[in-house]
Design a protein around this motif. Structure first.
Motif, PDB file in Angstrom:
ATOM      1  N   ASP A  95      -2.963   6.959 -10.516  1.00 42.74           N
ATOM      2  CA  ASP A  95      -4.335   6.978 -10.015  1.00 42.74           C
ATOM      3  C   ASP A  95      -4.590   5.874  -8.981  1.00 42.74           C
ATOM      4  N   ARG A  96      -3.844   4.794  -9.048  1.00 39.52           N
ATOM      5  CA  ARG A  96      -4.125   3.648  -8.188  1.00 39.52           C
ATOM      6  C   ARG A  96      -3.862   3.910  -6.713  1.00 39.52           C
ATOM      7  N   ARG A  97      -2.823   4.640  -6.402  1.00 37.79           N
ATOM      8  CA  ARG A  97      -2.527   4.920  -4.989  1.00 37.79           C
ATOM      9  C   ARG A  97      -3.629   5.779  -4.372  1.00 37.79           C
ATOM     10  N   SER A  98      -4.088   6.772  -5.096  1.00 37.42           N
ATOM     11  CA  SER A  98      -5.179   7.597  -4.576  1.00 37.42           C
ATOM     12  C   SER A  98      -6.482   6.803  -4.522  1.00 37.42           C
ATOM     13  N   VAL A  99      -6.628   5.805  -5.393  1.00 33.68           N
ATOM     14  CA  VAL A  99      -7.793   4.928  -5.339  1.00 33.68           C
ATOM     15  C   VAL A  99      -7.799   4.153  -4.027  1.00 33.68           C
ATOM     16  N   VAL A 100      -6.636   3.680  -3.597  1.00 28.18           N
ATOM     17  CA  VAL A 100      -6.554   2.940  -2.334  1.00 28.18           C
ATOM     18  C   VAL A 100      -6.984   3.835  -1.176  1.00 28.18           C
ATOM     19  N   GLU A 101      -6.569   5.092  -1.194  1.00 33.11           N
ATOM     20  CA  GLU A 101      -7.014   6.029  -0.155  1.00 33.11           C
ATOM     21  C   GLU A 101      -8.534   6.184  -0.193  1.00 33.11           C
ATOM     22  N   SER A 102      -9.092   6.304  -1.373  1.00 35.43           N
ATOM     23  CA  SER A 102     -10.540   6.413  -1.503  1.00 35.43           C
ATOM     24  C   SER A 102     -11.239   5.150  -1.004  1.00 35.43           C
ATOM     25  N   LEU A 103     -10.665   4.002  -1.321  1.00 33.93           N
ATOM     26  CA  LEU A 103     -11.233   2.737  -0.840  1.00 33.93           C
ATOM     27  C   LEU A 103     -11.239   2.680   0.682  1.00 33.93           C
ATOM     28  N   TRP A 104     -10.129   3.102   1.296  1.00 32.37           N
ATOM     29  CA  TRP A 104     -10.077   3.138   2.763  1.00 32.37           C
ATOM     30  C   TRP A 104     -11.108   4.120   3.309  1.00 32.37           C
ATOM     31  N   SER A 105     -11.278   5.229   2.644  1.00 29.70           N
ATOM     32  CA  SER A 105     -12.254   6.224   3.073  1.00 29.70           C
ATOM     33  C   SER A 105     -13.659   5.626   3.119  1.00 29.70           C
ATOM     34  N   VAL A 106     -13.996   4.845   2.111  1.00 31.21           N
ATOM     35  CA  VAL A 106     -15.306   4.193   2.067  1.00 31.21           C
ATOM     36  C   VAL A 106     -15.395   3.101   3.134  1.00 31.21           C
ATOM     37  N   ASN A 131       2.013  -0.924  -2.529  1.00 33.38           N
ATOM     38  CA  ASN A 131       2.660  -1.688  -1.471  1.00 33.38           C
ATOM     39  C   ASN A 131       1.999  -1.457  -0.110  1.00 33.38           C
ATOM     40  N   ASP A 132       2.330  -2.316   0.867  1.00 29.15           N
ATOM     41  CA  ASP A 132       1.719  -2.261   2.196  1.00 29.15           C
ATOM     42  C   ASP A 132       1.947  -0.920   2.883  1.00 29.15           C
ATOM     43  N   ARG A 133       3.130  -0.367   2.735  1.00 29.99           N
ATOM     44  CA  ARG A 133       3.435   0.907   3.385  1.00 29.99           C
ATOM     45  C   ARG A 133       2.546   2.019   2.838  1.00 29.99           C
ATOM     46  N   ASP A 134       2.454   2.099   1.518  1.00 31.94           N
ATOM     47  CA  ASP A 134       1.616   3.128   0.908  1.00 31.94           C
ATOM     48  C   ASP A 134       0.142   2.922   1.243  1.00 31.94           C
ATOM     49  N   SER A 135      -0.276   1.661   1.322  1.00 31.70           N
ATOM     50  CA  SER A 135      -1.655   1.380   1.697  1.00 31.70           C
ATOM     51  C   SER A 135      -1.919   1.812   3.142  1.00 31.70           C
ATOM     52  N   ALA A 136      -0.968   1.538   4.030  1.00 31.71           N
ATOM     53  CA  ALA A 136      -1.126   1.962   5.430  1.00 31.71           C
ATOM     54  C   ALA A 136      -1.178   3.487   5.540  1.00 31.71           C
ATOM     55  N   LEU A 137      -0.323   4.165   4.784  1.00 32.65           N
ATOM     56  CA  LEU A 137      -0.363   5.628   4.785  1.00 32.65           C
ATOM     57  C   LEU A 137      -1.697   6.142   4.234  1.00 32.65           C
ATOM     58  N   ALA A 138      -2.200   5.481   3.209  1.00 31.44           N
ATOM     59  CA  ALA A 138      -3.486   5.869   2.628  1.00 31.44           C
ATOM     60  C   ALA A 138      -4.610   5.653   3.654  1.00 31.44           C
TER      61      ALA A 138
END
Length: 145
Positions: A95-106, A131-138
């Protein structure tokens, strides 16, 4: 109002949150990111409602109610480091990786990439174990979405 919830969340080894508490904690994190640049506007509020409505299958009213409770929790929650680490320990990794995408969306909802939001998102992603890569992709996915 949320004293018992926060006490459970920030104990040294918190138990995994039940679904309702996890939804509330993650919604509060969305609110914290949106507020981090000192502006919390209708665009960000609407995005939070959309994200939590879609994520949890809530009606518009249900999403707004959850966001309202999350806004209260966010003001009472401890510093971001303790709060986010507690979420990491209490919420399943998938759930955390998709949370980061949601955070970026906001964070990107208002059309600006504020330095405060950017810095907070880098910290939060790291504290959530993303990680930074996954966060950048998100972030890129959120920007397209």
């Amino acid at each position: 109002m949320f004293a018992e919830f926060l006490k459970r969340l920030v104990q040294p080894e918190p138990e995994r949150l039940d679904e309702n508490d996890a939804q509330l904690a993650l919604a509060a994190l969305l609110v914290r990111v949106a507020r981090s640049d000192g502006q919390y506007d209708a665009t960000e509020i609407a995005r939070i409602d959309q994200v939590i409505g879609d994520r949890y299958g809530l009606s518009a009213t249900g999403a707004a109610e959850l966001r309202g409770r999350a806004e209260q929790l966010e003001t009472e929650a401890p510093d971001t480091v303790r709060f986010t680490r507690a979420i990491k320990d209490a919420v399943a990794y998938e759930d955390r990786r998709s949370v980061v995408e949601s955070l970026w969306s906001v964070a990107l909802a208002d059309g600006e990439r504020a330095q405060e939001e950017d810095a907070l998102l880098r910290l939060v992603a790291s504290l959530l174990g993303v990680n930074d890569r996954d966060s950048a992709l998100a972030r890129q996915k959120a920007a397209r979405g």
